[in-house]
Design an enzyme around this catalytic site. Structure first.
Site, PDB file in Angstrom:
ATOM      1  N   TYR A  44       1.002  -1.230   0.036  1.00 24.07           N
ATOM      2  CA  TYR A  44      -0.068   0.019   0.086  1.00 24.07           C
ATOM      3  C   TYR A  44       0.905   1.480   0.116  1.00 24.07           C
ATOM      4  O   TYR A  44       2.094   1.226   0.040  1.00 24.07           O
ATOM      5  CB  TYR A  44      -0.836  -0.153   1.025  1.00 24.07           C
ATOM      6  CG  TYR A  44      -0.242   0.359   2.591  1.00 24.07           C
ATOM      7  CD1 TYR A  44       0.575  -0.440   3.036  1.00 24.07           C
ATOM      8  CD2 TYR A  44      -0.731   1.446   3.185  1.00 24.07           C
ATOM      9  CE1 TYR A  44       1.181  -0.024   4.529  1.00 24.07           C
ATOM     10  CE2 TYR A  44      -0.051   1.990   4.479  1.00 24.07           C
ATOM     11  CZ  TYR A  44       1.018   1.211   4.967  1.00 24.07           C
ATOM     12  OH  TYR A  44       1.659   1.253   6.299  1.00 24.07           O
ATOM     13  N   ARG A  63       8.409   4.084  -5.035  1.00 21.66           N
ATOM     14  CA  ARG A  63       8.187   3.161  -4.043  1.00 21.66           C
ATOM     15  C   ARG A  63       7.324   2.300  -4.189  1.00 21.66           C
ATOM     16  O   ARG A  63       7.498   1.020  -3.923  1.00 21.66           O
ATOM     17  CB  ARG A  63       7.911   4.040  -2.625  1.00 21.66           C
ATOM     18  CG  ARG A  63       8.083   3.097  -1.268  1.00 21.66           C
ATOM     19  CD  ARG A  63       8.140   3.658  -0.117  1.00 21.66           C
ATOM     20  NE  ARG A  63       6.858   4.618   0.315  1.00 21.66           N
ATOM     21  CZ  ARG A  63       6.595   4.958   1.335  1.00 21.66           C
ATOM     22  NH1 ARG A  63       7.535   5.192   2.237  1.00 21.66           N
ATOM     23  NH2 ARG A  63       5.372   5.545   1.540  1.00 21.66           N
ATOM     24  N   ARG A 109      -6.905 -20.903  -1.606  1.00 18.75           N
ATOM     25  CA  ARG A 109      -5.808 -20.671  -0.560  1.00 18.75           C
ATOM     26  C   ARG A 109      -4.506 -21.635  -0.331  1.00 18.75           C
ATOM     27  O   ARG A 109      -4.817 -23.028  -0.030  1.00 18.75           O
ATOM     28  CB  ARG A 109      -6.426 -20.775   0.771  1.00 18.75           C
ATOM     29  CG  ARG A 109      -5.639 -20.268   1.950  1.00 18.75           C
ATOM     30  CD  ARG A 109      -6.365 -20.378   3.279  1.00 18.75           C
ATOM     31  NE  ARG A 109      -5.498 -20.192   4.489  1.00 18.75           N
ATOM     32  CZ  ARG A 109      -4.600 -20.651   4.876  1.00 18.75           C
ATOM     33  NH1 ARG A 109      -4.307 -22.091   4.703  1.00 18.75           N
ATOM     34  NH2 ARG A 109      -3.796 -20.211   5.830  1.00 18.75           N
ATOM     35  N   HIS A 111      -0.011 -21.258   0.243  1.00 21.37           N
ATOM     36  CA  HIS A 111       0.688 -20.237   0.861  1.00 21.37           C
ATOM     37  C   HIS A 111       1.508 -19.631  -0.227  1.00 21.37           C
ATOM     38  O   HIS A 111       1.806 -18.555  -0.376  1.00 21.37           O
ATOM     39  CB  HIS A 111       1.708 -20.784   1.980  1.00 21.37           C
ATOM     40  CG  HIS A 111       1.020 -20.735   3.268  1.00 21.37           C
ATOM     41  ND1 HIS A 111      -0.112 -21.564   3.700  1.00 21.37           N
ATOM     42  CD2 HIS A 111       1.356 -20.228   4.565  1.00 21.37           C
ATOM     43  CE1 HIS A 111      -0.395 -21.497   4.674  1.00 21.37           C
ATOM     44  NE2 HIS A 111       0.356 -20.611   5.352  1.00 21.37           N
ATOM     45  N   LYS A 157       6.330  -2.047   2.197  1.00 22.51           N
ATOM     46  CA  LYS A 157       5.300  -1.433   2.506  1.00 22.51           C
ATOM     47  C   LYS A 157       4.163  -2.405   2.449  1.00 22.51           C
ATOM     48  O   LYS A 157       3.117  -1.966   1.576  1.00 22.51           O
ATOM     49  CB  LYS A 157       4.934   0.001   1.996  1.00 22.51           C
ATOM     50  CG  LYS A 157       4.137   0.925   2.940  1.00 22.51           C
ATOM     51  CD  LYS A 157       4.410   2.280   2.538  1.00 22.51           C
ATOM     52  CE  LYS A 157       3.208   3.221   2.801  1.00 22.51           C
ATOM     53  NZ  LYS A 157       3.317   3.348   4.514  1.00 22.51           N
ATOM     54  N   GLU A 190      11.934   2.950  14.377  1.00 22.96           N
ATOM     55  CA  GLU A 190      10.934   4.101  13.892  1.00 22.96           C
ATOM     56  C   GLU A 190       9.856   3.883  14.641  1.00 22.96           C
ATOM     57  O   GLU A 190       9.739   3.350  15.606  1.00 22.96           O
ATOM     58  CB  GLU A 190      10.675   3.840  12.314  1.00 22.96           C
ATOM     59  CG  GLU A 190      10.028   2.500  12.052  1.00 22.96           C
ATOM     60  CD  GLU A 190       9.849   2.185  10.560  1.00 22.96           C
ATOM     61  OE1 GLU A 190       9.837   2.986   9.910  1.00 22.96           O
ATOM     62  OE2 GLU A 190       9.806   1.023  10.253  1.00 22.96           O
ATOM     63  N   LEU A 214      10.953   1.431   7.140  1.00 21.95           N
ATOM     64  CA  LEU A 214      10.424   1.863   6.004  1.00 21.95           C
ATOM     65  C   LEU A 214      11.355   3.112   5.419  1.00 21.95           C
ATOM     66  O   LEU A 214      11.587   4.018   6.047  1.00 21.95           O
ATOM     67  CB  LEU A 214       8.937   2.187   6.251  1.00 21.95           C
ATOM     68  CG  LEU A 214       8.006   2.549   4.797  1.00 21.95           C
ATOM     69  CD1 LEU A 214       7.796   1.382   4.232  1.00 21.95           C
ATOM     70  CD2 LEU A 214       6.837   3.427   5.083  1.00 21.95           C
TER      71      LEU A 214
END
Ligand code: PDD
Length: 297
Positions: A44, A63, A109, A111, A157, A190, A214
């Protein structure tokens, strides 16, 4: 009779762009087999909008592109950038944020990443957002310190933010604005949703870019502004044990901007007030925001 719900502007339904189609955010529907729902398999971005324009847009798109590559997600950052601009233009948001999320899409589903790769789901939405720190920015905020129990790829991120949410919740319960992560060696990495800077003997310090933090877009801007202001700057992590040597401490981030910290776990930083370097940098930040209004595009 129940009170009628008053829909204030601050809570109006944001405009979304769901895989290219504009619609109210509340109308976006997604399968429970989306890998973001099952595995947090998504990345995101959060971008600030000032005066109807996205701030530091190219850096955020770059990014996003790097994160797509890191996770081998077959989506096109430039196409998402174009769509983001269209969505901002179609909204009437003046002061706000854009949220972008790209998931690996819907698949049975398993992995491992599904083969063939499903179509990624691309969500963009534009929402009103007002500076939540406006009343406290001058005096500074209190923070707590929590164990950095996140995974080892905090440079990505991703939406896997449970450790960040738990840290933010702990800060909230302590009536603090943010939680700072400390690693096993006593180094402050951070915040739960912000980057961290300190000032020691006139030199600005921040943790170096490694896989444990990040690469903040506001962090990058702050380093440029520090250079323009002739403030010496070094990428060196702050140490919890050495906070008494620190004259100023502050956070940076898209939603945080530049926010002075005056208390860490109830301990006073410097003089216990917001410092001159953070103040000067915040003025420079605001000037950069003002310049956005005069740029074209
Ligand atoms: N958070 N570190 C972490 C862990 C973050 O989540 C963020 C941003 C930052 C600051 O990065 P930037 O300057 O690029 O916003 C640092 C966003 C705003 C969020 O999750 O809402």
């Amino acid at each position: 009779m129940p009170e009628p719900t008053i829909k204030s502007d601050a809570h109006r339904d944001p405009l979304a762009n769901w895989n290219g189609a504009l619609m109210p955010l509340s109308e976006v529907k997604v399968s429970v087999l989306d890998r973001a729902f099952l595995f947090g398999d998504a990345i995101y971005e959060v971008i600030r909008i000032y005066g109807g324009r996205p701030f530091l847009f190219e850096d955020h798109v770059a990014r996003l592109g790097r994160n797509l590559e890191k996770l081998n997600l077959p989506a096109d950052a430039e196409a998402i950038a174009g769509r983001t601009r269209e969505t901002i233009a179609a909204s009437d948001v003046v002061e706000g944020i854009v949220y972008i999320q790209v998931t690996r899409g819907v698949a049975p589903r398993t992995h491992q990443f599904p083969v063939p790769a499903p179509q990624p789901n691309e969500l963009i939405y534009v929402a009103d957002f007002k500076d939540p720190y406006v009343s406290v920015r001058q005096q500074g905020v209190s923070v707590i310190v929590v164990d950095d129990m996140r995974w080892k790829r905090c440079d990505i991120k991703s939406v896997n933010l449970l450790a960040n949410c738990m840290a933010a919740q702990a800060a909230c319960e302590a009536e603090c604005a943010e939680a700072l992560f400390v690693d096993g060696n006593g180094r402050l990495t951070e915040g739960s949703r912000s980057s961290l800077f300190g000032v020691r003997n006139g030199t600005i310090l921040t943790a170096p870019l490694r896989e444990n933090i990040l690469p903040g877009i506001t962090r990058k801007l702050l380093m440029q502004l520090a250079e323009e202001c002739d403030f010496p700057m070094r990428e060196e992590a702050l140490h919890l044990d050495n906070l008494s040597e620190i004259d100023e401490l502050f956070l940076t981030g898209t939603t945080t901007e530049i926010l002075p910290i005056t208390l860490v776990d109830q301990r006073k930083i410097g003089t216990g007030t917001s410092g001159p370097i953070a103040t000067k940098l915040y003025d420079a930040y605001k000037k950069t925001v003002d310049q956005l209004a005069t740029t074209t595009g």
